[in-house]
Scaffold this active site. Sequence first.
Site, PDB file in Angstrom:
ATOM      1  N   LYS A 496      44.830 -11.436 -12.650  1.00  0.00           N
ATOM      2  CA  LYS A 496      43.646 -11.746 -12.976  1.00  0.00           C
ATOM      3  C   LYS A 496      42.380 -10.576 -12.874  1.00  0.00           C
ATOM      4  O   LYS A 496      41.758 -10.490 -11.836  1.00  0.00           O
ATOM      5  CB  LYS A 496      42.923 -12.964 -13.482  1.00  0.00           C
ATOM      6  CG  LYS A 496      43.082 -13.572 -12.936  1.00  0.00           C
ATOM      7  CD  LYS A 496      42.597 -15.527 -13.036  1.00  0.00           C
ATOM      8  CE  LYS A 496      41.552 -16.045 -12.190  1.00  0.00           C
ATOM      9  NZ  LYS A 496      41.618 -17.595 -12.910  1.00  0.00           N
ATOM     10  N   ARG A 597      38.921 -29.531 -18.682  1.00  0.00           N
ATOM     11  CA  ARG A 597      38.519 -27.496 -19.457  1.00  0.00           C
ATOM     12  C   ARG A 597      39.043 -26.846 -20.269  1.00  0.00           C
ATOM     13  O   ARG A 597      39.125 -28.265 -21.388  1.00  0.00           O
ATOM     14  CB  ARG A 597      38.271 -26.727 -17.931  1.00  0.00           C
ATOM     15  CG  ARG A 597      38.375 -25.175 -17.979  1.00  0.00           C
ATOM     16  CD  ARG A 597      37.716 -24.557 -17.044  1.00  0.00           C
ATOM     17  NE  ARG A 597      39.155 -24.320 -16.542  1.00  0.00           N
ATOM     18  CZ  ARG A 597      39.422 -23.312 -15.025  1.00  0.00           C
ATOM     19  NH1 ARG A 597      37.884 -22.627 -14.700  1.00  0.00           N
ATOM     20  NH2 ARG A 597      40.569 -23.184 -15.100  1.00  0.00           N
ATOM     21  N   TYR A 725      11.226   0.006  -6.490  1.00  0.00           N
ATOM     22  CA  TYR A 725      11.144  -0.710  -8.010  1.00  0.00           C
ATOM     23  C   TYR A 725      10.190  -1.653  -7.679  1.00  0.00           C
ATOM     24  O   TYR A 725      10.022  -2.390  -7.083  1.00  0.00           O
ATOM     25  CB  TYR A 725      12.062  -0.940  -9.466  1.00  0.00           C
ATOM     26  CG  TYR A 725      12.844  -0.118  -9.689  1.00  0.00           C
ATOM     27  CD1 TYR A 725      12.146   0.844 -10.800  1.00  0.00           C
ATOM     28  CD2 TYR A 725      13.930   0.270  -9.413  1.00  0.00           C
ATOM     29  CE1 TYR A 725      12.699   1.930 -11.413  1.00  0.00           C
ATOM     30  CE2 TYR A 725      14.661   1.774 -10.893  1.00  0.00           C
ATOM     31  CZ  TYR A 725      14.033   2.059 -11.086  1.00  0.00           C
ATOM     32  OH  TYR A 725      14.363   3.101 -12.014  1.00  0.00           O
ATOM     33  N   MET A 774      19.918   0.306 -10.108  1.00  0.00           N
ATOM     34  CA  MET A 774      21.197   0.311 -11.334  1.00  0.00           C
ATOM     35  C   MET A 774      22.664   1.192 -10.184  1.00  0.00           C
ATOM     36  O   MET A 774      23.463   0.918 -10.085  1.00  0.00           O
ATOM     37  CB  MET A 774      21.147   0.713 -11.996  1.00  0.00           C
ATOM     38  CG  MET A 774      22.850   1.070 -13.134  1.00  0.00           C
ATOM     39  SD  MET A 774      22.434   2.226 -14.768  1.00  0.00           S
ATOM     40  CE  MET A 774      21.660  -0.077 -15.616  1.00  0.00           C
TER      41      MET A 774
END
Length: 830
Positions: A496, A597, A725, A774
């Site tokens: 997964k 859960r 930044y 980013m």
Amino acid sequence: MIHKAYTGSEIASILKASLISSKPEDISVKDILIDSRRLITPEQCMFFALVSDRNDGHKYIPGLFKKGVKVFVVSKLTKELKELKDAHFFKVDNTLDALQTLAAWHRSQFDIPVIGITGSNGKTIIKEWLYQLMNEDKKIVRSPKSYNSQIGVPLSVWQINKQHELAIIEAGISEPDEMDNLRPIIRPTIGIFTNIGQAHDENFINTNQKTGEKLKLFTKVKTLIYNADRKDIQGVIIKSEILGNINSFCWGKHESCDLQILDVKHSKKQSSVQAKYQGTEIEIQIPFSDEASIENAIHCWATMLYLGYDQRTIAKRMLSLVTIAMRLELKEGINNCTIINDSYNSDFNSLSIALDFLNQQKQHRNNLIILSDILQSGRNEVDLYSEVSSLLEKKKVDEIIGIGPAISRQKDKFSIRKTFFESTAKFLSGYAFGNFNNQSILLKGARVFEFEQINRRLQQKVHETVLEINLDAIVNNLNYFRSKLAPNVKIMAMVKAFSYGSGGFEVANILQFHHVDYLAVAYADEGVELRKAGINLPIMVMNAEEYAFDTMIKHQLEPEIFSFRSLSLLEKAIQQNAIPQNKPVKVHIKLDTGMNRLGFAEDEIDRLIKKLKKNQLIFVQSVFSHLVASENPAFDEFSREQINRFDVTASKIVESFDHEVLKHILNSAGISRFPEAQFSMARLGISLYGIESATEDHGKLFNVTRLRSVVAQTRSIKKGESVGYNRSFIANRDMQIGIVSIGYADGLMHNLGNGRISLFVNDKPAPVIGDICMDMCMIDLTDIDAKEGDDVIVFDGEHSVSRIAEAAGTIHYEILSRISRRVKRVYYHE
């Protein structure tokens, strides 16, 4: 290939085996096989059914028999095997011993020089360099890749045939007494002892014992070649008194050495080594500057001097040494192609290995090979390329692009789709790369053809951050946990979240190849992706969403059912899809035993059983639950309560059906910590990818991933200037900084900036400074000798992902699964 054919009576005599055969006179063996998936041609092939803690080769015999293999070496003869008409069985006590015995006998039939190489590091490099340096003059057989184990050595020696004039065989051991098995198989006449490192230290009392065990390979050589500056080796050699029975050729700085090293000078990409030999000063230059390569090259130099090579010839050839690519890489290519780059070597044996890897890739229906001339084979050109053509057809290759004058001359030998070019340059200028589309492409070329140019053209253009995934490490980790499970316990591998960031199909494919029983994904679209790529293993979908049931039914995915609502949604989808009575939907029932859960509660089980039994189009495949804290000894009592609760509740469901229903609760840590709760299946998750989740597994797992980027730019800044930044970093001194091509969009979390972690450049820590952007981040290179284009390591085997998770205040699962798909994945085999 000119290989002796062994008769049935010869093999029975050599192995001291019982021969069970109705027609023993029909037996003729030229090839041996230990892996059923590696079969090339069944004629004259004999399969050894090897047995280990992790696998049993006997179970693959019926499948091989159907493919035409008729001769088998076995340690047991079951009723099923006895029913195989016209099969021939050699029954022995131990099939691995039999493999080694046959190889030792085969070796005894040849009176040629054999160079045996052992040591902790450098074995494969030295072997390959000796081949590069001497194959112009001699017909040489050598170990394929790193075939140096208890199984690899017999397979290497089996290659020797009557055309060969020299053999170069490497041997590796991981435990005491293993070399006792390998020495009579190799029977080296010349020995090379490379060095001693820390590999497998845990299996030896100390370094001296390990050195002594490796030294056993050389007890009957004519001459042992070694580095006398390696005092750990020198000391054991002297203490063993082995030099009373054999000759030595040592090299080192001391004047007593046969080859005395006088000086080593380095430049950026080259080194020169001055030495004295038989009273004369001599020199070589090599196109490498690292210490390991220099030591490996001197071993080769010493060997060639011992063999009588002229120094001028040696010096000339040393200049042409090339890097040995120790791995076979798989990358994304242009036009939805997959590129397999194998630049290790270009002989026939390595071609077969590379084709096996090509055949493992199922995401494309079309397989293409770009193949250069096979150089220095010592074989008739017509015979060689006729055999290559036959191999390509047997390995189901659809198309060949041949590059080189020899293969072009023999183009009529190939019956598959084909194109030929005299040189790499003519191919690059004359072939339309737009023709490559949705294919698996194997690049297999001798170094002189410079296939790296083709590789660059074929690769998908992405940015410079790369996640490398070691497929061999995944297999090793799988086998480690497999050895902890009872033979009848199945394995469900979790793939997964893009296999925890490592890549969906590629990881699923290697797991399918190595016979895991089940895969599990989080969402249906992950399973659909695997199905479209050719994965046919059963796949459980853990989060069965409302919209996805139709999709799961269509692609034969098996939903987890955790509530009456999810069960009702499935029943509705079954009605709408008009499922035939003989093809019910397989489901996995989730029980809540303490996670709170997802899952059915204990008081819902009776109602659940009634609903399940009422619908004949639902087939209960398994019942399972989740352990809350299997890795934490502080909660062992709670874990055992969960296991007991699960056993009682799951058994109630299992007993309500006539067919077998699997039960599973163990995860990675649970496999190691709660062996009594294996039931019929276990789920292997994060630890498959090299992350230790239980202290019991410490030091036993192989690192799978390496995330690296590059220094895109370096710049100098003055004291008081800011970086990035928000001016979050102000330089308190004049600094040299590097801009690295990885940011939070690639998975490097924003909160890791401003000194919370260091990345590694040339093995030195470089703190991240300023905010992470980013697409990039900045690092402090002030005290590091670094330049633009240098690799930057985010994490690997030496610098764990756990330290990053700790700095980010999260878990390693999150760090791995955050790695963006825009980060190029490179998959490789060692």
